[in-house]
Design an enzyme around this catalytic site. Structure first.
Site, short mmCIF file in Angstrom:
data_model
loop_
_atom_site.label_atom_id
_atom_site.label_comp_id
_atom_site.label_asym_id
_atom_site.label_seq_id
_atom_site.Cartn_x
_atom_site.Cartn_y
_atom_site.Cartn_z
N PHE A 197 -29.04 -4.76 5.46
CA PHE A 197 -29.25 -3.90 6.61
C PHE A 197 -28.36 -2.66 6.46
O PHE A 197 -27.18 -2.75 6.15
CB PHE A 197 -28.94 -4.61 7.93
CG PHE A 197 -29.34 -3.79 9.12
CD1 PHE A 197 -30.68 -3.65 9.46
CD2 PHE A 197 -28.41 -3.10 9.88
CE1 PHE A 197 -31.08 -2.86 10.53
CE2 PHE A 197 -28.80 -2.29 10.96
CZ PHE A 197 -30.14 -2.18 11.28
N ASP A 233 -23.60 -12.01 7.08
CA ASP A 233 -24.22 -11.35 8.22
C ASP A 233 -25.29 -12.31 8.77
O ASP A 233 -26.28 -12.58 8.09
CB ASP A 233 -24.85 -10.03 7.76
CG ASP A 233 -25.58 -9.31 8.90
OD1 ASP A 233 -26.03 -9.99 9.85
OD2 ASP A 233 -25.72 -8.08 8.83
N LYS A 264 -30.49 -10.22 19.50
CA LYS A 264 -31.75 -10.65 18.91
C LYS A 264 -32.08 -12.05 19.42
O LYS A 264 -32.44 -12.22 20.58
CB LYS A 264 -31.65 -10.58 17.39
CG LYS A 264 -31.34 -9.17 16.87
CD LYS A 264 -31.22 -9.15 15.35
CE LYS A 264 -30.71 -7.81 14.84
NZ LYS A 264 -31.65 -6.70 15.03
N ARG A 278 -43.37 -5.93 10.97
CA ARG A 278 -42.47 -7.05 11.20
C ARG A 278 -42.81 -7.77 12.50
O ARG A 278 -42.99 -7.15 13.54
CB ARG A 278 -41.05 -6.48 11.29
CG ARG A 278 -39.95 -7.36 10.82
CD ARG A 278 -38.66 -6.58 10.66
NE ARG A 278 -38.19 -5.99 11.90
CZ ARG A 278 -36.89 -5.88 12.25
NH1 ARG A 278 -35.94 -6.32 11.45
NH2 ARG A 278 -36.54 -5.32 13.37
#
Lengths: 405, 405
Positions: B126, B196, B220, B364
């Site tokens: 990311f 992560d 998230k 996605r």
């Protein structure tokens, strides 16, 4: 000529800011003199946060990054704050904690003075300012030079000093520095200057002027809410080249291109890093709306009047005033040194007067002109006199230390 | 054997997690497959945030640092998250953005391997992970070595590597790494490893195991709200000596002593710096209460079932699956590469299916088992087939780029 409560009430009636108190939620029978630590809740914030939670997040979900303007909040809110500190559009960014903002601007400032390896900080500065600089210095092999409150800034400067970090208003004593003079002194020595505005913005007129950088928190006089995001200012002259060592995708020139390598955004956005806490940003945005209607000169005038009143009313107590006696030399707080400061402040709280204690011996009273009244100051002084006069503070329950004072 | 909507409804009726959907606010006629970007609003969060605003802040004001436990939230919430990642009490801290947390742990990790000057990061990691490391490396004069998705981690390691930063689940493809194996490989080379967990914690069982550090975001799969504070984990073995270069008063051993010099707190608190955004912390705390009742193995089982279903339903479209076909090798998302990915996702959104696009060509879809149903997946696949089959995505209005996708 003695000051009476009726006289204070008359001052409240004539106060040009009197209408603002109704904009805040304030508990009954409380004199809140802690607005210099955590500001009170603006009524409009309740609705704003509720809207952000239920409509923007709950209903519109991830689309709100566009439709509710979440993505732009750090700059939009930053511009509003800019109005309060004499900073032009596009020079102020919000979004992360004060410690992080200090770290960002200090790291960027040091890089603008390559070859110079010393940073000057106040020996009595707010600890997190010192800690942020000490951490950075240890990592980047810089020298930290302490500058005492009694010393002359010029005497602490030489050609190895890259950056000076100064507080506009001292968090303990409330002493107000002359920003223009100190900025000029730093520049004369070839150093950059960062101003910490935590205890001044929103309490008095602030002009960043020739300053290179500034940082400030928004949960004190700006009433942004507990832990509300800080702001940072970067002078236009540095915007094209300033590069903080702490980088993240919110500071990238093209964050949604998901490029492999960091490329700083144009403008103050380059100081962005992580995703800002939107609920806290929403509260901050709402609180700042109030300022569109405020004349900061009226705020300062009332602040001076309130602090002068408090000094006059408490004079018979013979307290050791830690704040400069000349109103031109102080911010919007009054501090006394007292060996029993801790239990006295605990007893005051128990009697409805909120102030705080700062180690080792400072009793601190904040004056937020938007909601504090002259009668509040009268009542606070009256209560303080009673607590000291009758020795109420000696009660055993006021000696016990709590985690956060 | 064809899959029917009725069959999907039957799966929903038998779903052991079916009761959790009612815990969330979800708009009518929306299939929300963006929970991997911004989770949905838990109903309990509405009340929790309102309470924090009006009662804790509005009524109790600054006293809430003690009485409402604000001061302890970074560790209290951290411990709750620890339960989801196999981390013991006192090893997880929340409070600042993911970028800041990465910077903190990376700076501390590098110092634990003096003499080694290289950090390894994923070439496809990311971006903010990469940017945070690049910024730190530029400041600290470290070498950054890229490690490609096709390569072997062991081949990227040598005795100059201090730290490896890896994503448990790749944000674009959804590929899942073997944490235990990669951690062992890093350790075998004498390097430390930071994980992560942004796209794995809350979506599948995570065990930090022998990992040295971890970071993750909470907005998230943990449904903490937009920009909710991140968390960081520090292995017990490093807690006594780890020292991030970014310091602040919340990480001090005695924050209310206001000492002149930084002295790190005992335990994970030493990773604290600035004051955390309390309103956003309140929302996060509320969302985490849900997890006390969740069996993460059921979440993983349903996640696998939902993603398998989506692959099966979309197979006739002949899309280029970017996510590993074996469910053991992926997280809780499905991605397709498509040259017209952007307008297709815009058209889907317009038809009530929320997913997102990640440059350059990734469509996605996130699967949050707590609120996503089998019928939702059926409907999403059906809508996708219609948008591609009828060329709906070619409409001019879907070509226009918006700031945040």
């Amino acid at each position: 000529m003695s000051i009476t409560r009726a006289g204070c009430a008359a001052l409240d009636s004539a106060d040009p800011l009197r209408g603002f108190r109704a904009e805040f939620v304030l508990p009954e029978n409380v004199v809140y003199m802690l607005g210099n630590s955590l500001g009170a809740l603006p009524r409009r914030t309740i609705e704003a946060v509720s809207h952000t939670v239920t409509a923007e997040w709950g209903r519109d979900l991830g689309q709100s990054w566009n439709t509710a303007g979440w993505w732009d909040l750090p700059e939009v809110i930053g511009d509003r704050i800019g109005n309060l500190i004499g900073a032009g559009p596009g020079t102020v960014l919000t979004g992360e904690s004060t410690s992080v903002s200090i770290f960002k601007v200090m790291s960027a400032a040091v890089r603008l003075r390559p070859g110079r390896r010393t940073v000057v900080v106040e020996s009595e500065g707010f600890p997190t300012d010192r800690y942020a600089v000490q951490g950075l210095a240890a990592g980047f092999d810089l020298n930290v030079r302490d500058f005492g409150p009694e010393g002359s800034l010029a005497d602490s400067l030489d050609d190895d000093v890259a950056v000076v970090l100064l507080s506009h208003v001292d968090y303990r004593t409330g002493a107000l520095r002359d920003m223009a003079a100190d900025t000029a002194a730093a520049h004369a020595a070839g150093a950059l200057v960062i101003w910490d505005l935590c205890h001044s913005a929103g309490a008095l007129p602030v002009e960043v002027g020739a300053a290179d950088f500034a940082v400030g928190c928004t949960y004190k006089y700006l009433n942004g809410g507990p832990g509300a995001p800080s702001y940072l200012y970067c002078a236009p002259a540095h915007l094209a080249e300033a590069e903080p060592v702490l980088c993240g995708w919110h500071g990238h020139a093209a964050p949604f291109a998901f490029e492999a390598d960091y490329r700083p955004a144009t403008g103050v956005r380059r100081f962005g890093a992580g995703t800002p806490p939107i609920l806290s940003m929403s509260a901050l945005g709402a609180s700042l709306e109030l300022w569109d209607k405020v004349d900061i000169r009226s705020v300062r005038a009332k602040s001076v009047a309130l602090t002068e009143l408090f000094i006059a009313l408490t004079e018979p107590l013979g307290l050791d005033l830690a704040t400069p006696r000349d109103p031109a030399g102080r911010g919007s707080q009054i501090s006394f040194r007292h060996e029993h400061g801790y239990p006295i402040m605990r007893a005051l709280l128990d009697h409805g007067v909120h102030g705080d204690f700062r180690a080792p011996d400072i009793m601190r009273f904040g004056f937020t002109p938007l909601f504090l009244r002259y009668v509040d100051v009268y009542d606070a002084a009256d209560t303080l006199a009673e607590i000291i006069g009758k020795g109420i503070w000696q009660d055993e329950r006021y000696q016990r230390r709590v985690t956060v004072t």
